[in-house]
Design an enzyme around this catalytic site. Sequence first.
Site, mmCIF file in Angstrom:
data_model
loop_
_atom_site.group_PDB
_atom_site.id
_atom_site.type_symbol
_atom_site.label_atom_id
_atom_site.label_comp_id
_atom_site.label_asym_id
_atom_site.label_seq_id
_atom_site.Cartn_x
_atom_site.Cartn_y
_atom_site.Cartn_z
ATOM 1 C CG ASP A 15 -0.090 -4.227 -4.317
ATOM 2 O OD1 ASP A 15 0.310 -4.173 -5.363
ATOM 3 O OD2 ASP A 15 -0.881 -4.890 -3.978
ATOM 4 C CB ALA B 140 -3.833 -2.845 -2.276
ATOM 5 N N GLY B 141 -6.090 -3.428 0.570
ATOM 6 C CA GLY B 141 -6.611 -2.853 1.863
ATOM 7 C C GLY B 141 -5.552 -2.819 2.845
ATOM 8 N N GLY B 142 -4.773 -3.718 3.265
ATOM 9 C CA GLY B 142 -3.689 -3.671 4.013
ATOM 10 C C GLY B 142 -2.581 -2.738 3.424
ATOM 11 C CB ALA C 164 -8.172 -11.891 2.346
ATOM 12 C CB ALA C 165 -10.961 -8.211 -0.977
ATOM 13 N N PRO D 245 -12.840 -4.339 1.988
ATOM 14 C CG PRO D 245 -14.107 -5.483 0.194
ATOM 15 C CD PRO D 245 -13.705 -4.082 0.810
ATOM 16 C CE LYS E 273 -3.633 -3.958 -5.865
ATOM 17 N NZ LYS E 273 -4.527 -5.109 -6.208
HETATM 18 O O1 C5P Z 1 4.604 -8.069 -1.324
HETATM 19 P P1 C5P Z 1 3.481 -8.686 -0.729
HETATM 20 O O2 C5P Z 1 3.659 -8.991 0.887
HETATM 21 O O3 C5P Z 1 2.231 -7.852 -0.962
HETATM 22 O O4 C5P Z 1 3.231 -10.217 -1.641
HETATM 23 C C1 C5P Z 1 2.301 -11.075 -0.991
HETATM 24 C C2 C5P Z 1 2.838 -12.258 -1.707
HETATM 25 O O5 C5P Z 1 2.424 -12.184 -3.073
HETATM 26 C C3 C5P Z 1 4.108 -12.728 -1.726
HETATM 27 O O6 C5P Z 1 4.457 -13.291 -0.279
HETATM 28 C C4 C5P Z 1 4.257 -13.753 -2.846
HETATM 29 O O7 C5P Z 1 3.713 -15.149 -2.432
HETATM 30 C C5 C5P Z 1 3.195 -12.920 -3.926
HETATM 31 N N1 C5P Z 1 3.890 -12.129 -4.888
HETATM 32 C C6 C5P Z 1 4.927 -12.641 -5.848
HETATM 33 N N2 C5P Z 1 5.317 -11.708 -6.587
HETATM 34 C C7 C5P Z 1 5.142 -10.285 -6.691
HETATM 35 C C8 C5P Z 1 4.174 -9.726 -5.384
HETATM 36 C C9 C5P Z 1 3.791 -10.866 -4.821
HETATM 37 O O8 C5P Z 1 4.836 -13.740 -6.020
HETATM 38 N N3 C5P Z 1 5.635 -9.412 -7.313
#
Ligand code: C5P
Length: 314
Positions: free
Chosen positions: A141, A105-107, A101-102, A99, A11
């Site tokens: 995501d 939202a690959g993971g 950590a890009a 890729p 995405k």
């Molecule tokens: O939800 P996800 O694990 O993908 O989020 C990764 C990191 O991004 C969270 O640990 C947080 O630090 C940050 N995040 C946030 N607010 C969001 C989504 C992500 O602070 N709405």
Amino acid sequence: MRSYSLIAPAKINLYLEIIGDRPDGYHELAMVLQSISLADQIDIRSIGVENIVVRCDHPLVPENESNIAYRAASLMSKQFPDVFAQYGGVEITIHKHIPVAAGLAGGSANAAAVLVGLDLMWGLGLTRGELQELGAQLGSDVPFCVGGGTALATGRGEVLSPLPNLDDIYLVLAKYRKLSISTPWAYKTYRRKFGHTYVTDTEGQENSGQRVHSEPMISAIANHNHREIGKLLHNDLEKIALPEYPQLLKLREAFASENVLGAMMSGSGPTVFALTESQSQAEQVKAAVKAKISDPDLEFWIAQFNSSGISIAD
Ligand code: C5P
């Protein structure tokens, strides 16, 4: 069936606004998310033993329980222990094209594919809403990645409202191979620098989240006005990543100076993309930027907007 192959699209963000802090430690967001044709393939199959096995030949993707695809299978096995025991474990093979950590939202897409795949393989018949609820337990995501297409995402990113399809837009993406940005770092730094601008009361946050419905980006999408969509691209996290990594700013400027609808960094970065009206235009832009920034570490992809999320591979 004892095995499935799934397509898990990446995405991009067309819009990312940080509204404030949430009581759960996350940020309250208003985003417009868009699936693209750059995708991983996830193969899942039942194995004899009650176990979860993840395989991926990408050096940055772990094959253990820290992989979000593993966590997705683990969540499903705990939710449906009888079916898990009946089918006797699962092997997940990730063919990585997105890729890592890009900001794409690959993971999350891989986790969404595991949820959809296990639902099919185990014959559970879960609704999209049920799959998205499970996805929200894995990452912000993941719910979007299940259904994909074009959507407004509020809350921490898991509250979704579908928007009209935009699958006649193309894009060129670029990422420095050796550069990755940690999402928690990007949000934490944003909080430190811009926390004073946050909407603090819950009601105010909800109103801000709602207000985005009438924002110009939503109308531009509803009107299929590609030029406006390009002009209205917005990502608050650029304020963190671009000053820290000047090469990203240069890349974004190089894209913006070409014949594109607009250019921006996706999510927490570091992928930068430019939108175009056609594939040939995307190819031309790629060639021009490649000539301008001749760095062998810079990798490019051409893709198209995608109207769906996880699908079964042909
Ligand atoms: O939800 P996800 O694990 O993908 O989020 C990764 C990191 O991004 C969270 O640990 C947080 O630090 C940050 N995040 C946030 N607010 C969001 C989504 C992500 O602070 N709405």
